[in-house]
Design a protein around this motif. Structure first.
Motif, PDB file in Angstrom:
ATOM      1  N   VAL A 228      15.749   4.552 -46.841  1.00 17.10           N
ATOM      2  CA  VAL A 228      16.181   3.570 -45.851  1.00 17.10           C
ATOM      3  C   VAL A 228      16.297   4.187 -44.457  1.00 17.10           C
ATOM      4  N   PHE A 229      16.913   5.350 -44.367  1.00 21.42           N
ATOM      5  CA  PHE A 229      17.145   5.935 -43.043  1.00 21.42           C
ATOM      6  C   PHE A 229      15.857   6.265 -42.297  1.00 21.42           C
ATOM      7  N   PRO A 230      14.814   6.788 -42.951  1.00 24.10           N
ATOM      8  CA  PRO A 230      13.550   6.961 -42.220  1.00 24.10           C
ATOM      9  C   PRO A 230      12.961   5.642 -41.717  1.00 24.10           C
ATOM     10  N   LEU A 231      13.112   4.571 -42.484  1.00 28.73           N
ATOM     11  CA  LEU A 231      12.631   3.263 -42.036  1.00 28.73           C
ATOM     12  C   LEU A 231      13.380   2.798 -40.794  1.00 28.73           C
ATOM     13  N   ILE A 270      27.353   8.866 -46.425  1.00 29.63           N
ATOM     14  CA  ILE A 270      26.791   8.165 -45.273  1.00 29.63           C
ATOM     15  C   ILE A 270      26.852   9.048 -44.036  1.00 29.63           C
ATOM     16  N   GLY A 271      27.973   9.732 -43.851  1.00 28.79           N
ATOM     17  CA  GLY A 271      28.097  10.613 -42.693  1.00 28.79           C
ATOM     18  C   GLY A 271      27.049  11.708 -42.689  1.00 28.79           C
ATOM     19  N   GLY A 272      26.748  12.257 -43.864  1.00 25.01           N
ATOM     20  CA  GLY A 272      25.721  13.292 -43.965  1.00 25.01           C
ATOM     21  C   GLY A 272      24.343  12.759 -43.604  1.00 25.01           C
ATOM     22  N   LEU A 273      24.034  11.543 -44.067  1.00 29.44           N
ATOM     23  CA  LEU A 273      22.744  10.941 -43.754  1.00 29.44           C
ATOM     24  C   LEU A 273      22.620  10.637 -42.258  1.00 29.44           C
ATOM     25  N   LEU A 274      23.675  10.122 -41.663  1.00 28.21           N
ATOM     26  CA  LEU A 274      23.646   9.823 -40.232  1.00 28.21           C
ATOM     27  C   LEU A 274      23.377  11.089 -39.423  1.00 28.21           C
ATOM     28  N   ALA A 275      24.059  12.158 -39.782  1.00 27.29           N
ATOM     29  CA  ALA A 275      23.861  13.414 -39.062  1.00 27.29           C
ATOM     30  C   ALA A 275      22.450  13.951 -39.267  1.00 27.29           C
ATOM     31  N   HIS A 276      21.977  13.883 -40.501  1.00 22.60           N
ATOM     32  CA  HIS A 276      20.656  14.434 -40.823  1.00 22.60           C
ATOM     33  C   HIS A 276      19.538  13.698 -40.093  1.00 22.60           C
TER      34      HIS A 276
END
Length: 308
Positions: A228-231, A270-276
């Motif tokens: 989802v995050f790359p999209l 979620i915080g880890g994904l946002l930072a990454h």
């Protein structure tokens, strides 16, 4: 599962399955399982019947529920009934990183006609309004992309602050309901579990076109959010906003599959994904997102900004 999906094609087997369903509604799950077994003797390749047998055995606390779910999965490999999720819940299989797309699509295709009434009026669903309030001070927005738009509940909240509003959903029936509201400038079918080129988000539309991407009550139908995050990154213009909700997994470090067959995600994950993926966190809000069986379902709303 719909009535069409649940028909075996054999009148006698269907009649026994109907009796089994009535017994199950009366909480007599052992008897319901026995009748389903009789129905499956007549139509042993009936995937939906095996899945229903698994449900009855599971609720009757019978040890062979897993066998029925596995048989359903063998007969219906695209797993439209979610047998792999049921196996995970009873400890007979690994928790899938993501649910079967055909299961989610079928779930919402069947749910579309009663979605607004069931969710808003009966379950006090409030994410669209709360997410709308969270993003309102940052508008207006030139282009908003509403992921998992459903029937357009968040679209109604953001329409007056969006120059262009796009909605995407896995369910064609949900998109049809959204179209009836005349909120969106563009509606399209998409699968958030796929990479950008296959997702449906960029077939005729350019990348980096949105200054707000929303996902209201969507991510709980995905486990891992690594697709989802790359999209979202590909959709957003520089400094664009990503506003979304999750069910709260509490102290868990990543995500968990709930008895509801939805996934809950932790704030840490979620915080880890946002930072990454290069997002700054603007706001976090813990809230009740709906009721389920008379109990509040706790969630987290996030508002973040793309840094690149």
């Amino acid at each position: 599962m719909s009535a069409i999906q649940f028909s075996s094609g054999d009148v006698i087997a269907d009649r026994r399955a109907d009796y089994a369903r009535m017994l199950a509604e009366g909480q007599d799950f052992p008897a319901a399982a026995e009748l389903m077994e009789q129905a499956l003797e007549l139509v042993p390749t009936w995937a939906a019947g095996w899945f229903r047998l698994g449900e009855y055995r599971d609720k009757a606390a019978l040890a062979n529920a897993a066998d029925a779910y596995r048989r359903a999965l063998e007969l219906q490999p695209d797993d439209i009934f979610g047998a792999s999720l049921r196996l995970a819940l009873i400890g007979a299989g690994d928790v899938p990183d993501q649910p079967p797309s055909r299961y989610v699509e079928g779930l919402f295709d069947d749910y579309a006609d009663r979605f607004d009434t069931s969710l808003v009026e009966k379950l006090n669903y409030s994410v669209p309004q709360k997410l709308g309030t969270l993003v309102a001070p940052h508008g207006p927005f030139a282009t908003v992309v509403d992921l998992g738009c459903g029937t357009g509940l968040f679209g109604a909240e953001i329409r007056d602050r969006a120059g262009r509003l796009e909605g995407f959903d896995l369910s064609a029936n949900m998109l049809a309901k959204a179209a009836e509201k005349h909120l969106y400038d563009h509606l399209g079918q998409s699968d958030l579990s796929l990479e950008a080129a296959q997702s449906g988000l960029f077939d005729t539309l350019p990348p980096h076109r949105a200054d707000l991407v929303s996902a209201a009550d969507v991510l709980m139908y995905l486990g891992s959010l690594e697709t989802v995050f790359p999209l979202v990154t590909e959709l957003l213009a520089s400094a664009g906003l990503f506003a979304f909700s999750v069910e709260d997994a509490g102290e868990d470090e990543t995500f968990v599959l709930k008895d509801s067959l939805r996934y809950a995600h932790s704030e840490v994950y979620i915080g880890g994904l946002l930072a990454h993926y290069g997002f700054d966190l603007i706001a976090v809000e813990r809230t009740t997102i709906r009721m389920d069986a008379g109990k509040p379902i706790h969630g987290i709303l996030f508002l973040s900004r793309k840094t690149g």
